[in-house]
Design an enzyme around this catalytic site. Structure first.
Site, PDB file in Angstrom:
ATOM      1  N   PHE A   1       2.756  -7.306  -7.271  1.00  0.00           N
ATOM      2  CA  PHE A   1       2.119  -6.364  -8.599  1.00  0.00           C
ATOM      3  C   PHE A   1       2.306  -5.049  -8.299  1.00  0.00           C
ATOM      4  O   PHE A   1       1.963  -4.672  -7.240  1.00  0.00           O
ATOM      5  CB  PHE A   1       0.631  -6.962  -8.725  1.00  0.00           C
ATOM      6  CG  PHE A   1      -0.117  -6.299  -9.865  1.00  0.00           C
ATOM      7  CD1 PHE A   1       0.232  -6.558 -11.165  1.00  0.00           C
ATOM      8  CD2 PHE A   1      -0.881  -5.111  -9.692  1.00  0.00           C
ATOM      9  CE1 PHE A   1      -0.324  -6.071 -12.259  1.00  0.00           C
ATOM     10  CE2 PHE A   1      -1.400  -4.441 -10.657  1.00  0.00           C
ATOM     11  CZ  PHE A   1      -0.989  -4.958 -12.245  1.00  0.00           C
ATOM     12  N   ASP A  36       5.044  -0.255  -1.628  1.00  0.00           N
ATOM     13  CA  ASP A  36       3.973  -0.105  -2.799  1.00  0.00           C
ATOM     14  C   ASP A  36       2.509  -0.201  -2.215  1.00  0.00           C
ATOM     15  O   ASP A  36       2.188  -1.144  -1.667  1.00  0.00           O
ATOM     16  CB  ASP A  36       3.944  -0.911  -3.900  1.00  0.00           C
ATOM     17  CG  ASP A  36       2.821  -0.842  -4.833  1.00  0.00           C
ATOM     18  OD1 ASP A  36       1.722  -0.134  -4.496  1.00  0.00           O
ATOM     19  OD2 ASP A  36       2.850  -1.314  -5.973  1.00  0.00           O
ATOM     20  N   LYS A  85      -4.950   4.933  -6.454  1.00  0.00           N
ATOM     21  CA  LYS A  85      -6.356   4.201  -6.271  1.00  0.00           C
ATOM     22  C   LYS A  85      -7.021   5.003  -5.105  1.00  0.00           C
ATOM     23  O   LYS A  85      -7.526   6.096  -5.624  1.00  0.00           O
ATOM     24  CB  LYS A  85      -6.249   2.960  -5.560  1.00  0.00           C
ATOM     25  CG  LYS A  85      -5.552   1.960  -6.597  1.00  0.00           C
ATOM     26  CD  LYS A  85      -6.008   0.429  -6.205  1.00  0.00           C
ATOM     27  CE  LYS A  85      -5.413  -0.818  -7.216  1.00  0.00           C
ATOM     28  NZ  LYS A  85      -6.464  -1.023  -8.542  1.00  0.00           N
TER      29      LYS A  85
HETATM   30  C1  PLP Z   1      -0.128  -2.792  -5.519  1.00  0.00           C
HETATM   31  C2  PLP Z   1      -0.455  -2.100  -6.587  1.00  0.00           C
HETATM   32  N1  PLP Z   1       0.543  -1.508  -7.363  1.00  0.00           N
HETATM   33  C3  PLP Z   1       0.342  -0.522  -8.533  1.00  0.00           C
HETATM   34  C4  PLP Z   1      -0.923  -0.963  -9.318  1.00  0.00           C
HETATM   35  C5  PLP Z   1      -0.799  -0.227 -10.366  1.00  0.00           C
HETATM   36  O1  PLP Z   1      -1.894   1.026 -10.344  1.00  0.00           O
HETATM   37  P1  PLP Z   1      -2.664   1.597 -11.601  1.00  0.00           P
HETATM   38  O2  PLP Z   1      -3.549   0.577 -12.256  1.00  0.00           O
HETATM   39  O3  PLP Z   1      -3.169   2.909 -10.890  1.00  0.00           O
HETATM   40  O4  PLP Z   1      -1.549   1.863 -12.581  1.00  0.00           O
HETATM   41  C6  PLP Z   1      -1.738  -1.744  -8.695  1.00  0.00           C
HETATM   42  C7  PLP Z   1      -2.983  -1.848  -9.288  1.00  0.00           C
HETATM   43  O5  PLP Z   1      -3.831  -2.667  -9.156  1.00  0.00           O
HETATM   44  C8  PLP Z   1      -1.696  -2.341  -7.482  1.00  0.00           C
HETATM   45  O6  PLP Z   1      -2.530  -3.203  -7.034  1.00  0.00           O
END
Ligand code: PLP
Length: 405
Positions: A144, A228, A257
């Site tokens: 994700f 990520d 985050k």
């Molecule tokens: C691993 C990961 N990457 C990217 C994102 C996307 O981040 P945002 O919600 O700040 O766009 C999330 C969101 O939960 C995530 O868990």
């Protein structure tokens, strides 16, 4: 038109939430938030909840840490938005970029700040295409990376991609934690994006050899490796960045985050020669108005100081060990497995029904938690790393009781 006939203000607010705030699911948590501090969120009825999600991986230093609140107030009094990203020299942004360069693995010395995780993923994908001159991407099933078009294009669940297709073409899907499959990464691939520990995919932790093998394969074929660490960053897994568990240095590191200490902030960090591609041919081809907002960066700097001074990464490691050992003792007919790195823990249930029942019981007993987006049989625990001994014991007692119920 707004309906203001209800005399009860709480009922009115709830009705307005359901009517005027775009709903993202038929079953929102709908907690009426009054305030939050440390690991606790209070609702408007005075009820306290222990937050075992940290606002989904944000409140690593706890909610509204006094040092973060002070930094926000002081920066807000100095200046808010002044200029679009990349033009003005704004001390909180520069200082945070400098700190990230010191702390990130390898030569990851240059940061591009964004407002969110998905935006940082977009930036990393664009940077990889431009730097390599290639157009393909590889991503992992169950991954994700956010919900904007590019990030969704590399999201590893077809259920969430399908309604929005066509997405980016040329994405190659690989099974997570499968070394054999890495051969499918070839010299058409600009970047391979991966969460070192899959969060929404059900807290999946790869075998020790997998990420080093992925690093080797990317180097062999000249594809950029993008980690990520939006969910795994900032001490969550018992290391400042999860990449350190495997001694792997990615080419681009995506953060968000917890980066902003509770304020909206994202970033991708890379080696200078890679990041330099964004400054020319043409210049200003990747810009943002609010990315790296001075108040968010000031909050991020304060949160980073708290994380380091209070040795919260170590605390995540210790508490994580304690929690996984304790919860593993509850494995039985309903709870099938417990896995975790630091304070990112997955509880795998036998079926979605048991998972939902467990989540509901915990919520009724004052715990905020939920199942993961891509696996509704896994409850993810990601409490603030500042959890006290008393809060930790209370959380474990409620979890154990709910597992025994
Ligand atoms: C691993 C990961 N990457 C990217 C994102 C996307 O981040 P945002 O919600 O700040 O766009 C999330 C969101 O939960 C995530 O868990």
């Amino acid at each position: 038109m707004s309906d203001r006939a209800t005399p009860d203000p709480a009922a009115d607010l709830r009705a307005a939430f359901l009517r005027h705030v775009c709903q993202t699911s038929p079953e929102p948590l709908a907690l009426e938030v009054a305030r939050a501090a440390g690991a606790t969120v209070w609702d408007t009825h005075g009820r306290a909840y222990l937050d075992l999600l940290s606002g989904i991986g944000v409140a690593n230093v706890g909610h509204a840490h006094p040092a973060v609140v002070r930094a926000v107030q002081e920066q807000a009094a100095r200046y808010l938005h002044v200029m679009v990203y990349g033009e003005a020299i704004e001390a909180p942004q520069v200082e945070l970029a400098r700190r990230l360069a010191e702390l990130a693995p390898g030569e990851l010395d240059v940061t591009f700040f964004t407002n969110s995780g998905a935006e940082a993923v977009e930036g990393a994908l664009k940077t990889a295409r431009k730097f390599t001159g290639r157009d393909g991407f590889a991503a992992f099933e169950g991954g994700f990376h956010g919900d904007t078009f590019g990030a969704l294009s590399v999201g590893g669940n077809p259920v969430y991609r399908r309604p929005f297709e066509p997405l980016l073409p040329g994405v190659r899907w690989l099974p997570f934690d499968d070394q054999e499959a890495l051969r499918q990464i070839d010299d058409s691939i600009a970047a391979v994006i991966i969460e070192p520990v899959q969060g929404e995919g059900g807290v999946r932790i790869p075998h020790p050899e997998f990420l080093p093998a992925l690093r080797r394969r990317c180097t062999e074929v000249g594809a950029l490796l993008v980690f990520d660490e939006v969910i795994t960053g900032f001490g969550r897994t018992g290391k400042l960045f999860a990449a350190e568990h495997w001694s792997v240095t990615p080419d681009l590191l995506v953060l968000a985050k917890a980066l902003g200490g509770g304020m909206p902030l994202g970033a991708f960090v890379g080696r200078p020669e890679i990041m330099a591609t964004l400054s020319h041919d043409p210049p200003l081809a990747h810009v943002t108005t609010f990315g790296g907002h001075p108040v968010s960066c000031a909050a991020g700097l304060a949160a980073l100081d708290v994380l380091l001074q209070e040795r919260l990464t170590e605390r995540a490691r210790q508490l994580g060990q304690q929690w996984t050992t304790h919860l593993a003792g509850c494995v039985g007919k309903r709870l099938r497995a417990v896995r975790g790195k630091g304070l990112l823990i997955g509880l795998e249930f036998a079926d979605p029904d048991s998972t939902r029942r467990f989540a509901r019981t915990c919520f009724a007993n004052g715990l905020i938690l939920n199942w993961t987006l891509h696996l509704d049989t896994v409850i993810r625990l990601a409490p603030p790393l500042v959890l006290t001994e008393e809060e930790s014991a209370r959380a474990l007692a409620i979890l154990s009781a709910a597992l025994a119920a």
